[in-house]
Design a protein around this motif. Structure first.
Motif, PDB file in Angstrom:
ATOM      1  N   PRO A  33       0.802  -1.231   0.000  1.00  0.00           N
ATOM      2  CA  PRO A  33       0.000   0.000   0.000  1.00  0.00           C
ATOM      3  C   PRO A  33       0.830   1.274   0.000  1.00  0.00           C
ATOM      4  O   PRO A  33       0.452   2.253  -0.645  1.00  0.00           O
ATOM      5  CB  PRO A  33      -0.820  -0.127   1.296  1.00  0.00           C
ATOM      6  CG  PRO A  33      -0.893  -1.590   1.553  1.00  0.00           C
ATOM      7  CD  PRO A  33       0.399  -2.158   1.061  1.00  0.00           C
ATOM      8  N   MET A  34       1.959   1.268   0.714  1.00  0.00           N
ATOM      9  CA  MET A  34       2.783   2.467   0.761  1.00  0.00           C
ATOM     10  C   MET A  34       3.286   2.843  -0.632  1.00  0.00           C
ATOM     11  O   MET A  34       3.316   4.012  -1.016  1.00  0.00           O
ATOM     12  CB  MET A  34       3.969   2.268   1.705  1.00  0.00           C
ATOM     13  CG  MET A  34       4.825   3.525   1.881  1.00  0.00           C
ATOM     14  SD  MET A  34       6.217   3.275   3.007  1.00  0.00           S
ATOM     15  CE  MET A  34       7.246   2.198   1.984  1.00  0.00           C
ATOM     16  N   VAL A  35       3.651   1.817  -1.415  1.00  0.00           N
ATOM     17  CA  VAL A  35       4.158   2.069  -2.766  1.00  0.00           C
ATOM     18  C   VAL A  35       3.044   2.597  -3.666  1.00  0.00           C
ATOM     19  O   VAL A  35       3.219   3.588  -4.393  1.00  0.00           O
ATOM     20  CB  VAL A  35       4.759   0.785  -3.362  1.00  0.00           C
ATOM     21  CG1 VAL A  35       5.195   1.022  -4.807  1.00  0.00           C
ATOM     22  CG2 VAL A  35       5.941   0.316  -2.527  1.00  0.00           C
ATOM     23  N   THR A  36       1.855   1.949  -3.627  1.00  0.00           N
ATOM     24  CA  THR A  36       0.748   2.396  -4.480  1.00  0.00           C
ATOM     25  C   THR A  36       0.293   3.806  -4.103  1.00  0.00           C
ATOM     26  O   THR A  36      -0.066   4.597  -4.985  1.00  0.00           O
ATOM     27  CB  THR A  36      -0.441   1.437  -4.372  1.00  0.00           C
ATOM     28  OG1 THR A  36      -0.863   1.330  -2.996  1.00  0.00           O
ATOM     29  CG2 THR A  36      -0.077   0.063  -4.886  1.00  0.00           C
ATOM     30  N   TRP A  74       2.177   6.270  -2.866  1.00  0.00           N
ATOM     31  CA  TRP A  74       3.142   7.255  -3.353  1.00  0.00           C
ATOM     32  C   TRP A  74       3.158   7.315  -4.877  1.00  0.00           C
ATOM     33  O   TRP A  74       3.415   8.372  -5.460  1.00  0.00           O
ATOM     34  CB  TRP A  74       4.533   6.982  -2.802  1.00  0.00           C
ATOM     35  CG  TRP A  74       4.662   7.365  -1.359  1.00  0.00           C
ATOM     36  CD1 TRP A  74       4.863   6.547  -0.295  1.00  0.00           C
ATOM     37  CD2 TRP A  74       4.577   8.699  -0.816  1.00  0.00           C
ATOM     38  NE1 TRP A  74       4.897   7.267   0.875  1.00  0.00           N
ATOM     39  CE2 TRP A  74       4.734   8.588   0.594  1.00  0.00           C
ATOM     40  CE3 TRP A  74       4.376   9.960  -1.376  1.00  0.00           C
ATOM     41  CZ2 TRP A  74       4.695   9.708   1.426  1.00  0.00           C
ATOM     42  CZ3 TRP A  74       4.331  11.069  -0.538  1.00  0.00           C
ATOM     43  CH2 TRP A  74       4.497  10.929   0.838  1.00  0.00           C
ATOM     44  N   VAL A  75       2.872   6.189  -5.529  1.00  0.00           N
ATOM     45  CA  VAL A  75       2.723   6.215  -6.990  1.00  0.00           C
ATOM     46  C   VAL A  75       1.507   7.064  -7.363  1.00  0.00           C
ATOM     47  O   VAL A  75       1.551   7.856  -8.319  1.00  0.00           O
ATOM     48  CB  VAL A  75       2.591   4.786  -7.558  1.00  0.00           C
ATOM     49  CG1 VAL A  75       2.147   4.820  -9.018  1.00  0.00           C
ATOM     50  CG2 VAL A  75       3.915   4.041  -7.432  1.00  0.00           C
ATOM     51  N   ALA A  76       0.427   6.906  -6.602  1.00  0.00           N
ATOM     52  CA  ALA A  76      -0.768   7.715  -6.845  1.00  0.00           C
ATOM     53  C   ALA A  76      -0.469   9.193  -6.645  1.00  0.00           C
ATOM     54  O   ALA A  76      -0.935  10.045  -7.418  1.00  0.00           O
ATOM     55  CB  ALA A  76      -1.902   7.273  -5.911  1.00  0.00           C
ATOM     56  N   VAL A  77       0.313   9.515  -5.625  1.00  0.00           N
ATOM     57  CA  VAL A  77       0.704  10.906  -5.389  1.00  0.00           C
ATOM     58  C   VAL A  77       1.457  11.452  -6.605  1.00  0.00           C
ATOM     59  O   VAL A  77       1.200  12.570  -7.080  1.00  0.00           O
ATOM     60  CB  VAL A  77       1.574  11.024  -4.123  1.00  0.00           C
ATOM     61  CG1 VAL A  77       2.190  12.422  -4.017  1.00  0.00           C
ATOM     62  CG2 VAL A  77       0.742  10.726  -2.878  1.00  0.00           C
ATOM     63  N   ALA A  78       2.398  10.658  -7.119  1.00  0.00           N
ATOM     64  CA  ALA A  78       3.184  11.088  -8.274  1.00  0.00           C
ATOM     65  C   ALA A  78       2.307  11.284  -9.508  1.00  0.00           C
ATOM     66  O   ALA A  78       2.467  12.256 -10.260  1.00  0.00           O
ATOM     67  CB  ALA A  78       4.286  10.066  -8.561  1.00  0.00           C
ATOM     68  N   LEU A  79       1.346  10.358  -9.723  1.00  0.00           N
ATOM     69  CA  LEU A  79       0.456  10.472 -10.875  1.00  0.00           C
ATOM     70  C   LEU A  79      -0.457  11.689 -10.758  1.00  0.00           C
ATOM     71  O   LEU A  79      -0.652  12.430 -11.733  1.00  0.00           O
ATOM     72  CB  LEU A  79      -0.376   9.202 -11.019  1.00  0.00           C
ATOM     73  CG  LEU A  79       0.382   7.940 -11.451  1.00  0.00           C
ATOM     74  CD1 LEU A  79      -0.533   6.723 -11.394  1.00  0.00           C
ATOM     75  CD2 LEU A  79       0.946   8.107 -12.864  1.00  0.00           C
ATOM     76  N   PHE A  80      -1.027  11.892  -9.566  1.00  0.00           N
ATOM     77  CA  PHE A  80      -1.877  13.063  -9.348  1.00  0.00           C
ATOM     78  C   PHE A  80      -1.087  14.346  -9.574  1.00  0.00           C
ATOM     79  O   PHE A  80      -1.551  15.277 -10.248  1.00  0.00           O
ATOM     80  CB  PHE A  80      -2.449  13.057  -7.930  1.00  0.00           C
ATOM     81  CG  PHE A  80      -3.577  12.087  -7.725  1.00  0.00           C
ATOM     82  CD1 PHE A  80      -4.560  11.923  -8.687  1.00  0.00           C
ATOM     83  CD2 PHE A  80      -3.656  11.324  -6.565  1.00  0.00           C
ATOM     84  CE1 PHE A  80      -5.600  11.021  -8.503  1.00  0.00           C
ATOM     85  CE2 PHE A  80      -4.691  10.423  -6.373  1.00  0.00           C
ATOM     86  CZ  PHE A  80      -5.665  10.277  -7.334  1.00  0.00           C
ATOM     87  N   ALA A  81       0.112  14.413  -9.001  1.00  0.00           N
ATOM     88  CA  ALA A  81       0.931  15.616  -9.138  1.00  0.00           C
ATOM     89  C   ALA A  81       1.330  15.839 -10.595  1.00  0.00           C
ATOM     90  O   ALA A  81       1.300  16.968 -11.096  1.00  0.00           O
ATOM     91  CB  ALA A  81       2.180  15.502  -8.260  1.00  0.00           C
ATOM     92  N   GLY A  82       1.694  14.753 -11.287  1.00  0.00           N
ATOM     93  CA  GLY A  82       2.076  14.882 -12.691  1.00  0.00           C
ATOM     94  C   GLY A  82       0.937  15.388 -13.556  1.00  0.00           C
ATOM     95  O   GLY A  82       1.121  16.279 -14.394  1.00  0.00           O
ATOM     96  N   CYS A  83      -0.260  14.811 -13.358  1.00  0.00           N
ATOM     97  CA  CYS A  83      -1.432  15.266 -14.110  1.00  0.00           C
ATOM     98  C   CYS A  83      -1.772  16.716 -13.773  1.00  0.00           C
ATOM     99  O   CYS A  83      -2.138  17.501 -14.657  1.00  0.00           O
ATOM    100  CB  CYS A  83      -2.632  14.370 -13.819  1.00  0.00           C
ATOM    101  SG  CYS A  83      -2.542  12.749 -14.600  1.00  0.00           S
TER     102      CYS A  83
END
Length: 254
Positions: A86-89, A91-100
């Motif tokens: 869960p920690m990885v998913t 932070w990946v979600a954070v990166a995707l949200f920030a990128g978008c």
């Protein structure tokens, strides 16, 4: 809150505080789809096709593709959450949200409200033009079998609306948003909010897409979308940090 059932144990009804996370999930997904799909390529595909073909067939084809893509994207998010820590998913979600969010803000600052036709509309028109010969051929065949409801429903227009919308959605911002939300929240509620957003945007495109296309400010839509995605990124990061270091939470028990 519980009520006595005649045929079994008491039925427990959720209280308002317990329902807030569910409402937040549905609303977040709905808003994410709204700001990414309004005036997007799939919006104009539905709008242009509805000007040339029966609206209900275009609407059915486009919504069919969006339903399939929404559940597929939510499934990918759920699968990632099951297979990846869960920690990885998160932070990946954070990166995707920030990128978008950054991408939408950049497009907003670079956009020109005085432009006659948005780039998405030009791309949609060009793609439909490339398929125009197939449509004409399909329409000739359709006239010979219009009396059959089943064949009329799955006409070349329906198939084209479905395939063009599905392909246009693959890798789109709305798909990334759905995957990201489903990786951190309830996948079914994310799908529910996403479907509501898609239904609204596609319905608007089919009913009045040509009129709305000249009234929608793509600069403002992208600005709102960029801010919304950055808020999602901050909220997801904050929740992840509070799970790791709950003692730093602003709201905690004494």
């Amino acid at each position: 809150v519980s009520t006595q059932s005649t045929w079994g144990p008491p039925v427990v009804s959720p209280t308002a505080p317990e329902m807030l996370p569910a409402v937040e999930t549905v609303l977040s997904s709905f808003l994410a789809i709204l700001v990414t799909e309004l005036g997007d390529k799939t919006f104009f595909i539905a709008a242009i096709m509805a000007m040339r073909n029966p609206k209900w067939i275009v609407l059915a084809g486009a919504l069919g593709a969006l339903v399939a893509m929404t559940f597929l994207s939510a499934g990918l998010g759920l699968l990632g959450r099951k297979m990846i820590p869960p920690m990885v998913t998160n932070w990946v979600a954070v990166a995707l949200f920030a990128g978008c969010g950054v991408k939408l803000l950049r497009e907003s600052f670079e956009a020109n409200d005085g432009e006659e036709e948005p780039e998405e509309m030009q791309e949609a028109a060009a793609e439909l033009q490339r398929k125009s010969r197939d449509i004409e051929t399909g329409e000739k065949e359709e006239k010979c079998r219009a009396s059959n409801f089943f064949l009329s429903f799955f006409s070349p227009v329906f198939i084209q609306a479905f395939t063009l919308t599905f392909v246009a959605e693959w890798g789109d911002r709305s798909q990334i948003a759905t995957i990201s939300l489903a990786s951190t929240k309830n996948w079914f509620l994310v799908s529910l909010g996403g479907l509501a957003g898609h239904a609204l945007c596609t319905g608007l495109a089919v009913v009045g897409g040509s009129m709305l296309s000249h009234k929608i400010s793509h600069k403002k839509v992208n600005l709102a979308g960029g801010c919304l995605f950055l808020i999602f990124a901050v909220m997801t990061a904050y929740r992840e940090l509070m799970m790791v270091h709950p003692e730093h939470s602003v709201i905690h028990s004494a």
